[in-house]
Scaffold this active site. Structure first.
Site, PDB file in Angstrom:
ATOM      1  N   ASP A 193     -11.042  -2.387 -11.400  1.00 22.00           N
ATOM      2  CA  ASP A 193     -10.281  -3.477 -10.783  1.00 22.00           C
ATOM      3  C   ASP A 193     -10.847  -3.769  -9.397  1.00 22.00           C
ATOM      4  O   ASP A 193     -10.792  -2.907  -8.507  1.00 22.00           O
ATOM      5  CB  ASP A 193      -8.816  -3.056 -10.684  1.00 22.00           C
ATOM      6  N   ASP A 194     -11.417  -4.938  -9.223  1.00 21.19           N
ATOM      7  CA  ASP A 194     -11.995  -5.352  -7.927  1.00 21.19           C
ATOM      8  C   ASP A 194     -13.144  -4.451  -7.474  1.00 21.19           C
ATOM      9  O   ASP A 194     -13.444  -4.384  -6.272  1.00 21.19           O
ATOM     10  CB  ASP A 194     -10.934  -5.365  -6.818  1.00 21.19           C
ATOM     11  N   CYS A 235      -8.518 -11.480 -11.634  1.00 18.34           N
ATOM     12  CA  CYS A 235      -8.177 -10.421 -12.581  1.00 18.34           C
ATOM     13  C   CYS A 235      -7.643 -10.887 -13.923  1.00 18.34           C
ATOM     14  O   CYS A 235      -8.232 -10.589 -14.974  1.00 18.34           O
ATOM     15  CB  CYS A 235      -7.176  -9.481 -11.921  1.00 18.34           C
ATOM     16  N   HIS A 247      -1.748  -7.176 -17.417  1.00 18.98           N
ATOM     17  CA  HIS A 247      -1.961  -8.395 -16.625  1.00 18.98           C
ATOM     18  C   HIS A 247      -2.128  -9.673 -17.455  1.00 18.98           C
ATOM     19  O   HIS A 247      -2.680 -10.659 -16.976  1.00 18.98           O
ATOM     20  CB  HIS A 247      -3.179  -8.207 -15.717  1.00 18.98           C
ATOM     21  N   ASP A 252     -13.565  -6.149 -13.438  1.00 11.30           N
ATOM     22  CA  ASP A 252     -12.961  -7.429 -13.825  1.00 11.30           C
ATOM     23  C   ASP A 252     -13.430  -8.606 -12.974  1.00 11.30           C
ATOM     24  O   ASP A 252     -13.395  -9.751 -13.417  1.00 11.30           O
ATOM     25  CB  ASP A 252     -11.431  -7.334 -13.799  1.00 11.30           C
ATOM     26  N   ASN A 253     -13.846  -8.333 -11.748  1.00  9.99           N
ATOM     27  CA  ASN A 253     -14.383  -9.381 -10.859  1.00  9.99           C
ATOM     28  C   ASN A 253     -15.053  -8.692  -9.688  1.00  9.99           C
ATOM     29  O   ASN A 253     -15.059  -7.464  -9.596  1.00  9.99           O
ATOM     30  CB  ASN A 253     -13.287 -10.353 -10.381  1.00  9.99           C
TER      31      ASN A 253
END
Length: 525
Positions: A41-42, A81, A144, A291-292
């Site tokens: 995540d991130d 996300c 999410h 995710d990004n």
């Protein structure tokens, strides 16, 4: 010739798996491999030692790359996300699966707990399809894709879940806004900052250890039952507010964010070690990505590194969209390889179905590419990478060239308030604070020579004109054939927040929702 051999190898693999699924495993035909997708995540492209992070604090992930294959040109489908996760699990761009908004042009939207929408029933998710090949599926961590009952992951193919429907933001007062619930399967078992504490002052939380144990236990159970499994390990320690367990706090050269990365690295090492102990490494396909891009707005204390790339999360510059990516499958993928194939998280959907010997759904457009020919035979396929921000196609990469049709970081108003997605990286005419259109004369960069997107090609150059001739028909074909899905991220309502999750009555955790007042969601950037 190499391409034909690669296709033949993949076809042989699929045939064996189809025979296996038909019950011929007793004849020595291999069962479909386990599939383990590790989604961070991130986490940024520059956060791993193997990608050049100078502290070299990710020995297990670096070893995973040394024993497997590294993808330096791997992308997400969106710089945020929720849409990127929807793309991974459907194999489809967010503009197709509905994870976007039309409340403004090129607005990033996701699923905070007041959003009414979520993953539509019409979308086919990877775990639903894998059931046809006998897979048992579990999600650990952040879902999410909508928190209302109809969006629950167990309604969309997963057999087990331990984690949360939303980000671990908080703490909230449970009056104006409820704390986010944590689920085991169908029902909540507590809430963040209550039964699952996160100390914002020290950064201490035991969540990564809990998520690790969930993964280890699931793998052991499925191996004992001799069932192929799909494990989607979607942990969130590197999303602000970042956290780590006590043994890791204060151990990184990079501060608290580095502590979180070190604990993730240690956890990945334990997962891979378990696969080795169980002697199922040759039967388990493992892929690690994010995710990004890193959230530079939270850096340096709460955000990571995107290496040499421009900007970060929320933007369609390389820093927002290019991800770390490692595949590990001993006995099938030779050690120490680097693939320059352009990859995308949507490819994990298609590749997983190929691994399982399953055909793609024929009633919809699938954007993901099967990466097995690249992984097993070194094949390179010429394919575009589309960079969407909300409902707007911002850019496309084809080969080494990237063309921007729109540029935008965020508004001047936000920027003057200190909201900066590109700290220290202003590039005149590129990192704009108004939405600048370049559809007639796209800004073009050669990402091999200029990975930081600082030197656009001259409009008058032969190189520029040649690139335009190649890219223009690809974009036209994409846009002419595009049928957008119904946007899911337009409507918000305080009444749909996590006031009364399933199971709250057993715990005495039900809260009183406010009056239902649907309204347009506001997405400032």
């Amino acid at each position: 010739m190499v391409a034909m051999e690669a296709v033949a190898a993949v076809m042989r693999w699929r045939l064996l798996l189809v025979l296996s699924a038909a019950g011929l495993g007793a004849l020595g035909v291999p069962q479909p491999p386990n599939i383990l997708l590790l989604l961070m995540d991130d986490m940024g492209w520059g956060d791993l030692g193997v990608y050049g992070e100078p502290s070299r604090e990710t020995p297990n992930l670096d070893r995973m790359a040394a024993e497997g294959m590294l993808f330096p040109n791997f992308y997400t489908a969106n710089p945020l996300c929720s849409p990127s996760r929807a793309a991974l699990l459907t194999g489809r761009l967010p503009i197709r699966n509905g994870f976007y908004t039309t409340n403004g042009q090129a607005r990033n939207a996701y699923t905070p707990q007041e959003v009414v929408g979520g993953i539509p029933d019409t979308e086919l998710l990877l775990p639903e399809l894998l059931k046809k090949a006998g897979y048992v599926s579990k999600i650990v961590g952040k879902w999410h894709l909508g928190h209302r009952p109809q969006f629950h992951p167990l309604r969309h193919g997963f057999d087990e879940w331990f984690g949360s429907p939303n980000c671990h933001f908080g703490p909230y007062d449970n009056r104006a806004r409820p704390n986010i619930p944590v689920y085991r399967d169908w029902e909540m078992v507590g809430r963040f900052y209550e039964e699952f504490p996160i100390d914002l002052k020290t950064g201490e939380a035991n969540l990564t250890q809990i998520y690790l144990q969930e993964a280890l236990d699931f793998i052991k159970r499925q191996q004992a039952a001799q069932r192929p499994f799909f494990l989607y390990w979607a942990i969130d320690a590197t999303h602000a507010p970042v956290y780590a367990s006590k043994p890791f706090l204060g151990t990184s050269q990079r501060g608290r964010y580095g502590d979180a990365v070190r604990e993730i690295d240690d956890s990945v090492g334990k997962i891979l070690s378990l696969l080795q102990d169980l002697k199922i490494t040759k039967d388990t396909f493992v892929f690690f990505t994010s995710d990004n891009g890193a959230a530079l707005i939270s850096a340096p204390k709460q955000g990571g590194s995107n290496g040499p790339f421009l900007c970060g999360k929320q933007t369609t510059f390389e820093g927002g969209m290019r991800e770390p990516a490692i595949v590990w499958w001993p006995g099938h993928i030779a050690a120490g390889q680097v693939s320059h194939q352009l990859g995308n998280v949507m490819d994990l959907f298609t590749t997983s179905l190929s691994l399982a010997g399953l055909e793609l759904p024929s009633d919809r457009m699938i954007d993901g590419l099967d990466l097995l020919p690249s992984m097993l035979q070194g094949q390179l396929v010429d394919r575009p990478i589309f960079y969407y921000r909300g409902n707007t196609l911002m850019a496309v990469t084809l080969g080494q060239y990237k063309a921007h049709f729109w540029t935008w970081t965020n508004s001047w108003e936000e920027f003057r308030q200190g909201i900066d997605f590109c700290p220290g990286q202003n590039v005149s005419g590129v990192t704009t604070h108004t939405q600048e259109e370049h559809t007639k004369l796209p800004l073009v960069f050669h990402l091999g020579r200029d990975p930081g997107e600082r030197y656009p090609l001259s409009f008058a150059s032969i190189e520029y004109l040649d690139v335009l001739r190649r890219i223009t028909p690809v974009v036209q074909q994409h846009q002419e054939a595009l049928v957008p899905g119904q946007p899911q991220l337009n409507v918000c309502n305080q009444a749909v927040m996590n006031w009364t999750p399933p199971g709250c009555e057993k715990l005495g955790k039900c809260l009183t929702p406010p009056e239902s007042v649907p309204e347009k969601c506001s997405w400032p950037h």
